[in-house]
Design a protein around this motif. Structure first.
Motif, short mmCIF file in Angstrom:
data_model
loop_
_atom_site.label_atom_id
_atom_site.label_comp_id
_atom_site.label_asym_id
_atom_site.label_seq_id
_atom_site.Cartn_x
_atom_site.Cartn_y
_atom_site.Cartn_z
N ARG A 37 0.75 -1.10 0.01
CA ARG A 37 0.14 -0.23 -0.05
C ARG A 37 0.81 1.38 0.00
NH1 ARG A 37 -3.68 -3.41 2.49
NH2 ARG A 37 -2.50 -3.18 4.62
N LYS A 51 -0.87 -3.15 -7.52
CA LYS A 51 -2.32 -2.67 -7.40
C LYS A 51 -3.19 -3.59 -8.19
CE LYS A 51 -4.79 1.88 -7.81
NZ LYS A 51 -5.81 1.13 -7.70
N SER A 52 -3.20 -3.78 -9.43
CA SER A 52 -4.32 -4.61 -10.12
C SER A 52 -4.54 -5.91 -9.29
CB SER A 52 -3.79 -4.88 -11.42
OG SER A 52 -2.54 -5.53 -11.52
N ASP A 55 -6.36 -5.08 -6.02
CA ASP A 55 -7.82 -4.55 -6.35
C ASP A 55 -8.71 -5.69 -6.43
OD1 ASP A 55 -6.90 -2.00 -5.48
OD2 ASP A 55 -6.88 -1.05 -7.85
N SER A 56 -8.25 -6.77 -7.10
CA SER A 56 -9.19 -7.84 -7.46
C SER A 56 -9.08 -8.82 -6.55
CB SER A 56 -8.74 -8.30 -8.91
OG SER A 56 -7.36 -8.86 -8.82
N PRO A 135 -9.89 0.35 -0.59
CA PRO A 135 -10.63 -0.11 -1.60
C PRO A 135 -10.97 -1.78 -1.58
CG PRO A 135 -8.73 0.39 -2.52
CD PRO A 135 -8.64 0.78 -1.08
N ASP A 136 -10.00 -2.52 -1.20
CA ASP A 136 -10.30 -3.90 -1.10
C ASP A 136 -11.16 -4.47 -0.05
OD1 ASP A 136 -8.41 -3.51 0.36
OD2 ASP A 136 -7.07 -5.25 0.11
#
Ligand code: ADP
Length: 306
Positions: A37, A51-52, A55-56, A135-136
């Motif tokens: 982070r 990040k990708s 995020d998923s 966000p996650d």
């Protein structure tokens, strides 16, 4: 060195407990999630790459994570020990960590696992999402994905350390302070600073089942009741009183003592005597009073007949 892996599913409380543990044991905290982070915030190449995946709800590839962790460990050459939080998340990561520590002449001391049920995890993560803006933690689908990834890829790491006899599970539900104390106990026991709580072991002297306890209680109760009644009042219709007291007392004693099985034979005797004496005294009086009433009624009736 004291090297601890703090293990557990997302939302188990690893971050919270790590913060407390590093202060108490003077350790360096390495949270792979936090490092990723930070890199995302600082817009580094590593951050962009991670990040990708994050995020998923997927894991960042092992190679990337392992080399990042190695660099972080190397930044603290004088550390008294580390808390690894969020790492290792795969068996490959565990093997790499073992090798890294070995090359430094040290090893993992123990894996402490926070055990929390899935529905509680989801609740905690959604709440954290609202509060922190992570966000996650805001998307139920991403949360589910992370839990699935944990079950499929990370949970097997438990077996890896169990095989080395280093795995210790700790209940992760309750007050933060309570959980912290359980973790500290586990660490102190491992370090030999504390003795493990003794488990009650059934020896030959111990009455293991309810039935023998009942028998023992009845025997002692009978004897004790006899004594108490004798002392109580000889003039009153002894037989009736004795029977009634015995019935009442034995029932109560059995309930009290038998519940606690297994109990040592000697303590059954002691406990029974004590309870019987107390209870007998309590019930003797009203029963005696009743008996007196009955007998006086009879006497009065007899007199009236005359
Ligand atoms: P949580 O335990 O609540 O999921 P973390 O902050 O430990 O939170 O991790 C957040 C995300 O960072 C993970 O979902 C994953 O994408 C990535 N990550 C963290 N640690 C690792 C790791 N050891 N290996 C691969 N990916 C990781």
């Amino acid at each position: 060195m004291l090297n601890i892996i703090l293990f557990g599913p997302p939302g188990a409380g690893k971050g919270t407990q790590s913060e407390k543990l590093i202060l108490k044991y003077k350790l360096v905290h390495l949270s792979t999630g936090d490092i990723f982070r930070k890199n995302i915030k600082g817009e580094t190449a590593l951050g962009q790459l991670a990040k990708s995946f994050m995020d998923s709800g997927q894991l960042v590839p092992d190679q990337v994570t392992i080399s990042m962790l190695e660099q972080e460990v190397n930044k603290s050459p004088n550390a008294k020990g580390f808390i690894f939080d969020g790492f290792p998340r795969t068996t490959a990561q565990a093997e790499a960590l073992d090798n890294l520590l070995k090359s430094k002449g040290t090893s993992i001391t123990m894996m402490l696992a926070l055990e929390v049920k899935e529905d509680e995890l989801k609740k905690r993560l959604l709440l954290r999402g609202k509060e922190s803006g992570r966000p996650d933690d805001q998307n139920p689908q991403v949360i589910q994905k992370r839990i699935d990834v944990y079950n499929n890829e990370t949970a097997p790491v438990k077996n890896y350390y169990s095989a080395q006899k280093k795995y210790i599970g700790v209940k992760g539900l309750g007050l933060i302070e309570e959980i912290f104390n359980s973790l500290c106990d586990a660490i102190d026991i491992k370090l030999g600073l504390k003795k493990p709580a003794k488990k009650k072991v059934a020896s030959k002297k111990i009455v293991a089942k309810k039935a023998p306890v009942k028998k023992a209680v009845k025997k002692v109760a009978k004897k004790t009741v006899k004594k108490v009644v004798k002392k109580a009042d000889k003039r009153i219709v002894k037989k009736i009183v004795k029977k009634a007291v015995l019935k009442k007392v034995v029932k109560k004693v059995i309930k009290k003592v038998a519940k606690k099985a297994p109990v040592k034979k000697t303590s059954v005797k002691k406990a029974t005597k004590k309870i019987v004496k107390k209870l007998a005294k309590k019930v003797v009086k009203p029963i005696q009073a009743k008996a007196v009433k009955k007998s006086t009624k009879k006497v009065v009736a007899k007199k009236k007949k005359k």
